[in-house]
Structures are given as C-alpha cells and as structure tokens.
Motif scaffolding. Structure first.
Motif, PDB file in Angstrom:
ATOM      1  N   ASN A  68       4.308   4.753   6.605  1.00  0.00           N
ATOM      2  CA  ASN A  68       3.732   6.077   6.871  1.00  0.00           C
ATOM      3  C   ASN A  68       2.242   6.038   7.200  1.00  0.00           C
ATOM      4  N   ASN A  82       1.095  -1.720 -11.239  1.00  0.00           N
ATOM      5  CA  ASN A  82       0.982  -0.448 -10.533  1.00  0.00           C
ATOM      6  C   ASN A  82      -0.436   0.078 -10.710  1.00  0.00           C
ATOM      7  N   CYS A 135       1.352  -2.643  -6.469  1.00  0.00           N
ATOM      8  CA  CYS A 135       1.534  -1.441  -5.658  1.00  0.00           C
ATOM      9  C   CYS A 135       0.636  -0.322  -6.161  1.00  0.00           C
ATOM     10  N   SER A 151       2.395   7.336 -10.245  1.00  0.00           N
ATOM     11  CA  SER A 151       3.759   7.247  -9.724  1.00  0.00           C
ATOM     12  C   SER A 151       4.655   8.210 -10.481  1.00  0.00           C
ATOM     13  N   THR A 182       0.839  -1.197   0.000  1.00  0.00           N
ATOM     14  CA  THR A 182       0.000   0.000   0.000  1.00  0.00           C
ATOM     15  C   THR A 182       0.876   1.250   0.000  1.00  0.00           C
ATOM     16  N   SER A 183       0.267   2.363  -0.335  1.00  0.00           N
ATOM     17  CA  SER A 183       0.965   3.648  -0.352  1.00  0.00           C
ATOM     18  C   SER A 183       0.323   4.592   0.643  1.00  0.00           C
ATOM     19  N   SER A 184       1.082   5.580   1.031  1.00  0.00           N
ATOM     20  CA  SER A 184       0.509   6.654   1.832  1.00  0.00           C
ATOM     21  C   SER A 184       0.094   7.773   0.887  1.00  0.00           C
ATOM     22  N   SER A 202       3.904   3.514  -5.234  1.00  0.00           N
ATOM     23  CA  SER A 202       5.040   3.585  -4.322  1.00  0.00           C
ATOM     24  C   SER A 202       6.352   3.292  -5.042  1.00  0.00           C
ATOM     25  N   THR A 203       7.431   3.837  -4.502  1.00  0.00           N
ATOM     26  CA  THR A 203       8.753   3.537  -5.068  1.00  0.00           C
ATOM     27  C   THR A 203       9.127   2.070  -4.874  1.00  0.00           C
ATOM     28  N   HIS A 205       2.072   0.414   4.212  1.00  0.00           N
ATOM     29  CA  HIS A 205       3.172   1.384   4.157  1.00  0.00           C
ATOM     30  C   HIS A 205       3.472   1.913   5.557  1.00  0.00           C
ATOM     31  N   GLU A 250       2.822   9.948  -0.624  1.00  0.00           N
ATOM     32  CA  GLU A 250       3.590   9.489  -1.784  1.00  0.00           C
ATOM     33  C   GLU A 250       2.942   9.874  -3.107  1.00  0.00           C
ATOM     34  N   THR A 251       1.617   9.931  -3.138  1.00  0.00           N
ATOM     35  CA  THR A 251       0.937  10.112  -4.422  1.00  0.00           C
ATOM     36  C   THR A 251       0.274  11.473  -4.603  1.00  0.00           C
TER      37      THR A 251
END
Length: 181
Positions: free
Chosen positions: A55, A117, A99, A121, A8-10, A102-103, A53, A13-14
């Motif tokens: 974060n 993805n 993902c 990103s 997951t992403s915060s 995220s990096t 993630h 990040e996006t």
C-alpha cells in the motif's frame, strides 16, 4: 547468516488504532530501520531485508529513502512495494521479523518466527510478539534472539486466539472450541 526482515506498514493499517501514539518508540519507521541496521552494520553475520508494504507503492519519497539507505549498506537490501518477492518466502527464510503493527506479525508468528512489533496493532494485547518500550530494549531483544533464537510454541495458540478475535470480533464460533487448539 542471521536474517532480520523488516516489514513496513502503511498508515492505513495503523491509523485506526486509538492509542497508536503510545506504542511508537521511534519517530518513524525509517528511523527504526536505520537505528537497528546501523547498530549491526559491522556484523558480517547479519543480513537485513526491508520489505515495503504494497500500500506504500504511491509514496515514492518514502520508498526512495529506504532504497538510498539500503544502497549505502553492505548487509541491507530493500524490496520495493510492487516486487514479486513473496513475503511468505521471505518470512520462511528469515530468523527474525520486525514489523510496525502489520498483520504480517500474526502471519510470521503462525510460521513460527519470533516477531518484534514496533508499532500499534489490533493484536498487541495478545502478547505473542515482543513489544519493546524503547530502542535499548529493542536492541536487547534482538541481541538475545541472535544468541538463542528460541520460538515458544505457546505463541501459536495466542496467535490463533488473536486471529479469531480479529476476524470474528467477539462472535462465538460454532465449530471450534477454545480447547481445540
């Protein structure tokens, strides 16, 4: 078993990406996870891991949603944001990474893993990951990779170029030439 890991992403990040609303094919990350996992819930040869993630540790409500959902599934396991589980070891053990911009997508590709993805990103224009346009295309990509999980080696080159672009933001490198990799 075929292992699919979600990272997951915060929002941090996006949110800085200007066209992020154009890239989301699901209303939320949890919706994406549920739709994909539910599609394969009867397949005993597939395991899912959800790696939250770091974060997102303060977002107790969101983390609780993932935990409750994964607890209802036999083939889905949740890894909380503060877990000591190594993301890189999880990537190495996984067959496919999903993902949300995220990096970790770049890092997974560098470790020779196919990446889907599902979010915007900073590296999306380099096309070393799969970027489905809708849920059905996402499932088609997953099904094809389950049948034959072939990693194209040219993705590494694209990954390195994307990494250079992100790190150096167009500044010409002194010691590394494009032909070096």
């Amino acid at each position: 078993k075929f292992i699919i890991s979600f990272f997951t992403s915060s929002d941090l990040e996006t949110n800085f990406l200007t066209d992020n609303s154009k890239r989301y094919i699901y209303n939320s990350q949890i919706e994406a996870v549920k739709k994909v996992v539910d599609n394969y819930s009867k397949n005993k040869n597939i395991l899912f891991f959800i790696r939250a993630h770091p974060n997102t540790a303060a977002d107790k409500i969101e983390n609780e949603k993932y935990l409750k959902y994964s607890n209802k599934k036999r083939n889905c396991f949740y890894i909380n944001p503060l877990s000591q589980v190594s993301s890189y070891n999880l990537i190495r053990k996984s067959d496919l990474i999903i993902c949300f911009g995220s990096t970790i997508g770049i890092e997974s590709t560098f470790l020779k893993k196919n990446v889907i993805n599902l979010g915007p990103s900073p590296y999306m224009k380099f096309k070393f990951d799969f970027q489905p346009k809708n849920h059905y295309e996402n499932l088609k990509i997953i099904n094809n990779l389950i049948k034959k999980n072939y990693f194209k080696k040219d993705k590494i080159k694209k990954c390195l170029i994307a990494t250079n672009a992100m790190l150096n933001q167009g500044v010409k490198l002194r010691y590394l030439k494009k032909n070096d990799f």
